[in-house]
Design a protein around this motif. Sequence first.
Motif, PDB file in Angstrom:
ATOM      1  N   VAL A  22       6.086  -6.578  -4.066  1.00 51.40           N
ATOM      2  CA  VAL A  22       5.239  -5.411  -4.296  1.00 51.40           C
ATOM      3  C   VAL A  22       6.136  -4.184  -4.459  1.00 51.40           C
ATOM      4  O   VAL A  22       7.028  -3.944  -3.639  1.00 51.40           O
ATOM      5  CB  VAL A  22       4.268  -5.194  -3.111  1.00 51.40           C
ATOM      6  CG1 VAL A  22       3.412  -3.953  -3.351  1.00 51.40           C
ATOM      7  CG2 VAL A  22       3.378  -6.414  -2.932  1.00 51.40           C
TER       8      VAL A  22
ATOM      9  N   VAL B 155      -4.082  -5.011  -0.734  1.00 51.13           N
ATOM     10  CA  VAL B 155      -2.944  -5.358  -1.583  1.00 51.13           C
ATOM     11  C   VAL B 155      -3.018  -6.850  -1.918  1.00 51.13           C
ATOM     12  O   VAL B 155      -3.006  -7.695  -1.019  1.00 51.13           O
ATOM     13  CB  VAL B 155      -1.602  -5.055  -0.892  1.00 51.13           C
ATOM     14  CG1 VAL B 155      -0.442  -5.451  -1.809  1.00 51.13           C
ATOM     15  CG2 VAL B 155      -1.511  -3.580  -0.526  1.00 51.13           C
TER      16      VAL B 155
ATOM     17  N   LEU C  93       5.426  -7.055   2.341  1.00 48.74           N
ATOM     18  CA  LEU C  93       5.181  -6.479   1.019  1.00 48.74           C
ATOM     19  C   LEU C  93       6.417  -6.625   0.124  1.00 48.74           C
ATOM     20  O   LEU C  93       6.315  -6.958  -1.057  1.00 48.74           O
ATOM     21  CB  LEU C  93       4.785  -5.006   1.148  1.00 48.74           C
ATOM     22  CG  LEU C  93       3.427  -4.726   1.808  1.00 48.74           C
ATOM     23  CD1 LEU C  93       3.282  -3.234   2.094  1.00 48.74           C
ATOM     24  CD2 LEU C  93       2.287  -5.213   0.920  1.00 48.74           C
TER      25      LEU C  93
ATOM     26  N   GLU D  57       4.881  -0.826  -5.237  1.00 51.87           N
ATOM     27  CA  GLU D  57       4.267   0.394  -4.730  1.00 51.87           C
ATOM     28  C   GLU D  57       2.850   0.102  -4.261  1.00 51.87           C
ATOM     29  O   GLU D  57       2.220  -0.869  -4.687  1.00 51.87           O
ATOM     30  CB  GLU D  57       4.269   1.502  -5.788  1.00 51.87           C
ATOM     31  CG  GLU D  57       3.540   1.133  -7.063  1.00 51.87           C
ATOM     32  CD  GLU D  57       3.675   2.199  -8.136  1.00 51.87           C
ATOM     33  OE1 GLU D  57       4.672   2.924  -8.134  1.00 51.87           O
ATOM     34  OE2 GLU D  57       2.755   2.291  -8.983  1.00 51.87           O
ATOM     35  N   VAL D  58       2.335   0.927  -3.371  1.00 54.94           N
ATOM     36  CA  VAL D  58       0.982   0.765  -2.836  1.00 54.94           C
ATOM     37  C   VAL D  58       0.318   2.132  -2.745  1.00 54.94           C
ATOM     38  O   VAL D  58       0.990   3.169  -2.787  1.00 54.94           O
ATOM     39  CB  VAL D  58       0.999   0.113  -1.433  1.00 54.94           C
ATOM     40  CG1 VAL D  58       1.511  -1.310  -1.503  1.00 54.94           C
ATOM     41  CG2 VAL D  58       1.837   0.950  -0.462  1.00 54.94           C
ATOM     42  N   LYS D  59      -0.992   2.114  -2.605  1.00 58.49           N
ATOM     43  CA  LYS D  59      -1.726   3.347  -2.375  1.00 58.49           C
ATOM     44  C   LYS D  59      -1.908   3.537  -0.873  1.00 58.49           C
ATOM     45  O   LYS D  59      -2.303   2.620  -0.167  1.00 58.49           O
ATOM     46  CB  LYS D  59      -3.087   3.310  -3.072  1.00 58.49           C
ATOM     47  CG  LYS D  59      -2.998   3.358  -4.590  1.00 58.49           C
ATOM     48  CD  LYS D  59      -4.380   3.369  -5.227  1.00 58.49           C
ATOM     49  CE  LYS D  59      -4.272   3.441  -6.742  1.00 58.49           C
ATOM     50  NZ  LYS D  59      -5.611   3.444  -7.386  1.00 58.49           N
TER      51      LYS D  59
ATOM     52  N   LEU E 259      -2.735   2.062   4.771  1.00 61.53           N
ATOM     53  CA  LEU E 259      -3.029   1.647   3.402  1.00 61.53           C
ATOM     54  C   LEU E 259      -4.376   2.184   2.939  1.00 61.53           C
ATOM     55  O   LEU E 259      -5.340   2.195   3.703  1.00 61.53           O
ATOM     56  CB  LEU E 259      -3.046   0.120   3.299  1.00 61.53           C
ATOM     57  CG  LEU E 259      -1.695  -0.602   3.207  1.00 61.53           C
ATOM     58  CD1 LEU E 259      -1.930  -2.092   2.995  1.00 61.53           C
ATOM     59  CD2 LEU E 259      -0.849  -0.047   2.074  1.00 61.53           C
TER      60      LEU E 259
ATOM     61  N   LYS F  61      -6.725  -2.984   3.404  1.00 57.24           N
ATOM     62  CA  LYS F  61      -6.845  -1.535   3.465  1.00 57.24           C
ATOM     63  C   LYS F  61      -7.126  -1.100   4.895  1.00 57.24           C
ATOM     64  O   LYS F  61      -7.679  -1.852   5.695  1.00 57.24           O
ATOM     65  CB  LYS F  61      -7.955  -1.040   2.528  1.00 57.24           C
ATOM     66  CG  LYS F  61      -9.359  -1.463   2.928  1.00 57.24           C
ATOM     67  CD  LYS F  61     -10.385  -0.908   1.951  1.00 57.24           C
ATOM     68  CE  LYS F  61     -11.792  -1.333   2.326  1.00 57.24           C
ATOM     69  NZ  LYS F  61     -12.803  -0.800   1.379  1.00 57.24           N
TER      70      LYS F  61
END
Length: 364
Positions: free
Chosen positions: A49, A21, A44, A51-53, A17, A32
Amino acid sequence: MIEAVKKIRDLRPGTTLYEDVYMNTSYPIVRKNTILTDEHIKVLQSFGVREVKIQQRIEKKEDTATKKVLNADELISQLQLEKEVIEDKYKKTVEAYKKEFSSWRAGTKVDIAKVRSIIIPAVELFTTEKKMLTLLNDVSNSKDYIYHHSVAVGILSAALSKEMGFSVGEILQMGIAGVLADSGMSKIDSSIIEKVAFLTNDEFNEVKKHALYSYQMVKDSPLIRSQMKIAILQHHERLDGSGYPRGDKLEQIPIYSQILAVADVYHAMTSERVYREKESPFKVIEMLTEEEFGKFDILVVQALQNLIGQLTIGTKVKLTNGETGSVIFVHRDAALRPTIKLASDGSVLDLTTNRTIAVERVLN
């Protein structure tokens, strides 16, 4: 590394990550730098959720064909090797400090430059690899406790300073102050330091003199800032006035002194001693927050929790009763006492209502 947006349905185990989040929660549901597992991905999804970075490595085209993707076993082996290398460097630091301590006991003056060369590489290593800070409690032993403790307090003081946003110069100075805080123990009779039973009142009063001795050993050195010298003198003072050697309280105790105090008591309580077993890091942070409330700066204790005691949903843990499981809920006002799904039978254990059990360590 660069950031990239990834839809949850496209996530694969092993992805890292890029940022915390949140989903209407005070604490991140996944932090992260977490290396995602199937369980993290399910969590998630359950929170909705979309989408995530994630972290994505930039690679040269010519390297792509030869890139080796680590499987789970290879990743574990790599992490184990990393741990062994760091542990070896730490033990060499302790041995080097032990030699200096022995020379002080023989009457040699403190060589601050030498001490700096011993502790700074360890400080830089552990403040970079923060996840290895719990290693300090694992490798300490009761026989050489005084040497392990001094090195660990130096490392922890520097790590806390970095967590609190201090400058690089302050971080390094705190590392030096931490490792020298107990240098005055070299002036205490070795029979008292090495005693395997509880100390008598007279013996404890003798030990309490070490803070003043430590200060006297460094007070004339231009290589340590005056604030750090005061921190060495005050590392056993408490905000409520119950500490020593002077019984200072509140604003009489600067933040540097408070950082040394928290680092000192945390490592002491989480280390094996000849007269008692070590406590869980999570239990100790809880004790500093609750049972010892009013003695330590709450901002420093919070920084310690950020370094050592952060738990998020999906984190695998071992409990003090020997059970293992995964965090399924983190309480807003009791972050150190999450709800755990036990690996043994799938039952749920809420640590806020089971106060005799605590998290002992994070497993992933």
